[in-house]
Scaffold this motif. Sequence first.
Motif, PDB file in Angstrom:
ATOM      1  N   THR A 150      -7.311   6.739  -3.399  1.00  0.00           N
ATOM      2  CA  THR A 150      -8.133   5.859  -2.842  1.00  0.00           C
ATOM      3  C   THR A 150      -8.372   4.645  -3.718  1.00  0.00           C
ATOM      4  O   THR A 150      -8.780   3.416  -3.165  1.00  0.00           O
ATOM      5  CB  THR A 150      -9.563   6.345  -2.435  1.00  0.00           C
ATOM      6  OG1 THR A 150     -10.129   6.666  -3.685  1.00  0.00           O
ATOM      7  CG2 THR A 150      -9.397   7.446  -1.886  1.00  0.00           C
ATOM      8  N   GLU A 191     -10.550   4.726  -6.073  1.00  0.00           N
ATOM      9  CA  GLU A 191     -11.935   4.706  -6.340  1.00  0.00           C
ATOM     10  C   GLU A 191     -11.961   5.916  -7.981  1.00  0.00           C
ATOM     11  O   GLU A 191     -11.013   6.703  -7.853  1.00  0.00           O
ATOM     12  CB  GLU A 191     -12.782   5.637  -5.415  1.00  0.00           C
ATOM     13  CG  GLU A 191     -14.321   6.059  -5.997  1.00  0.00           C
ATOM     14  CD  GLU A 191     -14.845   4.896  -6.291  1.00  0.00           C
ATOM     15  OE1 GLU A 191     -15.278   4.743  -7.347  1.00  0.00           O
ATOM     16  OE2 GLU A 191     -15.208   4.020  -5.355  1.00  0.00           O
ATOM     17  N   LEU A 223     -13.573   8.721   2.434  1.00  0.00           N
ATOM     18  CA  LEU A 223     -12.924   7.792   2.257  1.00  0.00           C
ATOM     19  C   LEU A 223     -11.812   7.234   3.011  1.00  0.00           C
ATOM     20  O   LEU A 223     -11.165   8.309   3.577  1.00  0.00           O
ATOM     21  CB  LEU A 223     -12.702   7.484   0.950  1.00  0.00           C
ATOM     22  CG  LEU A 223     -13.794   7.682  -0.211  1.00  0.00           C
ATOM     23  CD1 LEU A 223     -13.456   7.349  -1.553  1.00  0.00           C
ATOM     24  CD2 LEU A 223     -15.257   6.692   0.184  1.00  0.00           C
ATOM     25  N   GLN A 224     -11.352   6.408   3.518  1.00  0.00           N
ATOM     26  CA  GLN A 224     -10.106   5.828   3.887  1.00  0.00           C
ATOM     27  C   GLN A 224      -8.981   5.449   2.898  1.00  0.00           C
ATOM     28  O   GLN A 224      -9.259   4.715   2.007  1.00  0.00           O
ATOM     29  CB  GLN A 224     -10.130   5.013   4.824  1.00  0.00           C
ATOM     30  CG  GLN A 224      -8.967   4.977   5.874  1.00  0.00           C
ATOM     31  CD  GLN A 224      -9.012   6.015   7.159  1.00  0.00           C
ATOM     32  OE1 GLN A 224     -10.027   6.425   7.190  1.00  0.00           O
ATOM     33  NE2 GLN A 224      -8.018   6.413   7.562  1.00  0.00           N
ATOM     34  N   SER A 225      -7.942   6.167   2.938  1.00  0.00           N
ATOM     35  CA  SER A 225      -7.019   5.894   2.065  1.00  0.00           C
ATOM     36  C   SER A 225      -6.105   4.560   2.615  1.00  0.00           C
ATOM     37  O   SER A 225      -5.606   4.522   3.301  1.00  0.00           O
ATOM     38  CB  SER A 225      -5.908   6.893   1.627  1.00  0.00           C
ATOM     39  OG  SER A 225      -4.818   6.714   0.952  1.00  0.00           O
ATOM     40  N   LYS A 226      -6.190   3.801   1.551  1.00  0.00           N
ATOM     41  CA  LYS A 226      -5.613   2.454   1.665  1.00  0.00           C
ATOM     42  C   LYS A 226      -4.022   2.728   1.509  1.00  0.00           C
ATOM     43  O   LYS A 226      -3.243   1.780   2.203  1.00  0.00           O
ATOM     44  CB  LYS A 226      -5.868   1.391   0.822  1.00  0.00           C
ATOM     45  CG  LYS A 226      -7.526   1.074   0.729  1.00  0.00           C
ATOM     46  CD  LYS A 226      -8.119  -0.062  -0.096  1.00  0.00           C
ATOM     47  CE  LYS A 226      -9.293  -0.334   0.132  1.00  0.00           C
ATOM     48  NZ  LYS A 226      -9.906  -1.297  -1.193  1.00  0.00           N
TER      49      LYS A 226
END
Length: 458
Positions: free
Chosen positions: A75, A77, A88-91
């Motif tokens: 991520t 982060e 979370l959404q993995s880009k």
Amino acid sequence: KSGSYLKQLLEKRAGVDIDDVYITNTVKCFPGLKRKRPTSKEMSTCANTWLYDELKEVNPQLVVALGSLALKALTGEEQISRVHGQVLQSKITGLPVFASYHPAAAMYDGRIYPILIEDFDRLKQVLAGRANPALSTSLYSILPFGEAERRMPNKAALGLDLETTTPEIGGSFAPVLSSIVGVSVAFNDKSGRTVASYEQPNILSRISGLIDNEEIVKYTHNGKFEFMKLLQLGVELRNFHDTKIMASLLGYPATQLADLTGRVLGVRKTLYEEWDRQSPKYPTEDAAYTLLIGTKLLSTLDDSGLRGVYETVERPLIPVLAHMELVGTKVDKEYLAKLAVKLDGEVDVLRATIPSVQSPRSTKQVAEYLISEGVPAYKLMKRGKQSTAKDVLQAIDHPAVAPILTWRELLTLRSNYIEKLPRLIHPVSGRIHGSFNQAGAYEEHGVKTAPQTYRLSS
């Protein structure tokens, strides 16, 4: 052991059979050596070479990132304390990623155990579709202050947060010099919905009656700062709670508001560096989340039997420390200047006495000098290496040691205090206004952290 604990967490807390879980590593070829963590280059190389293709092939319903290394690879982060227990959404892969600590972390820090249990309980809800993984501000509504004021119930508990400038003195944030640039308030309306508003500091005159009203409960985060800034304007903050102090008393490993928002509310808070100044999202989150967290932590204090300690010791201490910071410490600059001349003379004498030592902090120079004076070389060893550390020298009974220790002490006094203290003096008050860390570890409870004038040379 960590693998066994992970199996327990998955099966007993998240309700997932270990045989239904695909387990892999972020870095599959870490050489180890003497490092505990792979480098960023090693991580990105392994992730680009294998991990992302591996995830694409497996195509999981949800990826659980255990530890900061896996979280960063998926991520970007880096601070797991801010986002654990959240999705979370993995880009990079586009997959949803549930963040949590690595089970091994709990073996080094017992405070992680309850956090892991909470996270995996939430993971069970996420997998069952009972928890909303979206990160949003759906916990409260943002309204203009005028409308919010009209909807505010009589004597409603308030969440309060101040946005200020961040001036520095001597490289440290100087709260006494800061100016208020915005005020956020939050409350629960008659329907129970949390409402928050952010306005310019001129609204303080309209809400000062609420701030100093003993019958209205206020929730703050780092309330010492709010108390001090309001007191400088002639407004006394009364009957207020501090979520930072409550969390510290409860033993939370991280007590920043972003950390507590993730752990207590299960959402990700907007960070200061992400704040779009045209949007009230960041400051209203501060007030609204503080209100919501505060009410939950008070209940936790009751359940844990710590409410009495909080109410009789910690909470009354907050305004005391605020007053101490405002008053500050008077410093005699003229005396320090005279002392500097005196210490320089003493150092010059020592330097002339021991000409072979240019710096008393140089291990090589000091060791060579002491050995030449008859100190056995084996006495200058620590963990298999040559050492002239303070504890090593203090254990040696030899007349050559005392001048070295004295020289070091004089240099420390000169650099840490005589030179630094004048640079920390407030330009108007002529005093040093430090910051007392009430939420520190027990053995450091109440120490002054910025500037660090609490230290004493020894």
